[in-house]
Design a protein around this motif. Sequence first.
Motif, short mmCIF file in Angstrom:
data_model
loop_
_atom_site.label_atom_id
_atom_site.label_comp_id
_atom_site.label_asym_id
_atom_site.label_seq_id
_atom_site.Cartn_x
_atom_site.Cartn_y
_atom_site.Cartn_z
N UNK A 188 0.84 -1.21 0.00
CA UNK A 188 0.00 0.00 0.00
C UNK A 188 0.87 1.25 0.00
N UNK A 189 1.95 1.23 0.76
CA UNK A 189 2.85 2.39 0.82
C UNK A 189 3.53 2.67 -0.52
N UNK A 190 3.68 1.63 -1.35
CA UNK A 190 4.33 1.80 -2.65
C UNK A 190 3.38 2.31 -3.73
N UNK A 191 2.07 2.24 -3.51
CA UNK A 191 1.09 2.53 -4.56
C UNK A 191 1.19 3.97 -5.06
N UNK A 192 1.11 4.12 -6.39
CA UNK A 192 1.10 5.45 -7.00
C UNK A 192 -0.09 5.66 -7.91
N UNK A 193 -0.76 4.57 -8.32
CA UNK A 193 -1.86 4.68 -9.28
C UNK A 193 -3.18 4.19 -8.70
N UNK A 194 -3.28 2.89 -8.36
CA UNK A 194 -4.55 2.36 -7.89
C UNK A 194 -4.36 1.16 -6.97
N UNK A 195 -5.32 0.99 -6.08
CA UNK A 195 -5.38 -0.13 -5.15
C UNK A 195 -6.78 -0.70 -5.22
N UNK A 196 -6.88 -1.98 -5.59
CA UNK A 196 -8.18 -2.66 -5.63
C UNK A 196 -8.14 -3.82 -4.64
N UNK A 197 -8.98 -3.75 -3.62
CA UNK A 197 -9.02 -4.77 -2.57
C UNK A 197 -10.40 -5.41 -2.55
N UNK A 198 -10.43 -6.74 -2.50
CA UNK A 198 -11.69 -7.48 -2.32
C UNK A 198 -11.57 -8.29 -1.04
N UNK A 199 -12.55 -8.10 -0.14
CA UNK A 199 -12.50 -8.76 1.16
C UNK A 199 -13.89 -9.23 1.59
N UNK A 200 -13.91 -10.38 2.26
CA UNK A 200 -15.16 -10.87 2.84
C UNK A 200 -15.49 -10.11 4.11
N UNK A 201 -14.46 -9.90 4.95
CA UNK A 201 -14.63 -9.22 6.24
C UNK A 201 -13.50 -8.20 6.33
N UNK A 202 -13.87 -6.93 6.26
CA UNK A 202 -12.89 -5.85 6.15
C UNK A 202 -12.94 -4.98 7.39
N UNK A 203 -12.03 -5.25 8.34
CA UNK A 203 -11.96 -4.46 9.58
C UNK A 203 -10.49 -4.08 9.78
N UNK A 204 -10.00 -3.14 8.98
CA UNK A 204 -8.56 -2.80 9.03
C UNK A 204 -8.17 -2.21 10.38
#
Length: 427
Positions: free
Chosen positions: A271-287
């Motif tokens: 995530x720290x390296x991202x410069x364009x896009x981040x696409x995340x798919x999760x069943x249970x998303x509690x960061x």
Amino acid sequence: MPSPQQQSLALPVHIQVDWRRIGKAARRAAILAAAVPLTAGAAVMVTDKIRGQRYPLDSKFPTAAPMSTEIDGTTATLYTYGDDLYEAMLEAIDGARHTVFLETYIWKGDDTGERFKRAISEAAARGVEVYVVYDGFANLVVPQSFFHFPPQVHVLRFPALRPGLLTLDVRRSGRDHRKILVVDDEVAFVGGYNIGEEYATKWRDTHIRLEGRAAWELQNAFVDFWNRWRTHKHPVLQDKGAEHWQPSLRAARNAPSDLVFPIRGLYLDAIDRATSHIYITQAYFIPDRDILKALLAAAARGVDVRVLVPERSNHSLADWLARGRYTKLLRGGVRIMLYEGAMVHAKTATIDGRWSTVGTANIDRLSLTGNYEINLEIVDAGVASTLEEVFRMDESNSHELTYDEWRERSLLTKVAERVLEPLEPLL
């Protein structure tokens, strides 16, 4: 005659502290503090169970045919539909010549489960060495008779009750949430799919198959886990080492007994390296705080951050706790896509068309710092492109939750989110 000041100093001061009464009041307050969110959580689960019976998660959803990419001598194939995956897994087991390693969290005793049981039993009967690991707690509702295999099959039941459960001792309480199949050290599968009829057609999940040298990553993961948890009645599996190092495709394994949790670090670094896009798919998303902060920082520097989650999952309490993050995420520019009509159970992410992960870990406390998990980290444009296609396919079955829409939720919903927040350590 003593002065007024001296008189005041001489006066006895009687201060009696009733520690028993204070202790009793403190215990009552603690019980009440625990009872309120627990009662609210139970009410939410009952209400959502009734709702689930009225409106089951059984709508049709888009799927894609298996898609393959070559990565340095290994063929990586993505599966987005259970039926396709199960046929490939059963075909691999049927063709086994030497070994079958099968590890799963849930293994239903239905028709699909029976097919897998029959396939591994037949493999053992023809001389294949078969090793099976399943989680005892996750399968408490499955009759134990289902897990009676021919004596040639080596079976390890990860214990249902673990000594650290009541004290929240991470080293002694984690579940085996991994899903791995390795055949002949040549073909290996990993991803979110458990084994069962419902998952074959009614859940949207993602699994990946590795055919070639990189299958070692999953083979080694199984061997290490087996040798760590086997008893005196189980044979030792030989660790053969890796003849080929493949830095573009590596397996990250969470091991609570050793307090080793690389999957969380894998996400934070990417995530720290991202410069364009981040696409995340999760069943249970509690960061947790750090992952939430990293996603918000990425969005702040102009990265297109999208998180796709079920509009309603099979674990209602997880849904409510996830919603407690929505205000910060939406206000910070992160886009939230709600998958409609069916359960999306995938655990995938792809970043900048270069980096991807597919595996068993959710972005929540249980997966990232509690359970035994395994995720592949893949640095390959072909796999990233394929996962982006899958993400767009899933977006077509979703609607975007906007900040304005979220602000309009009812006061009762807002109160429930705050009341349930103390239950987060359980998930």
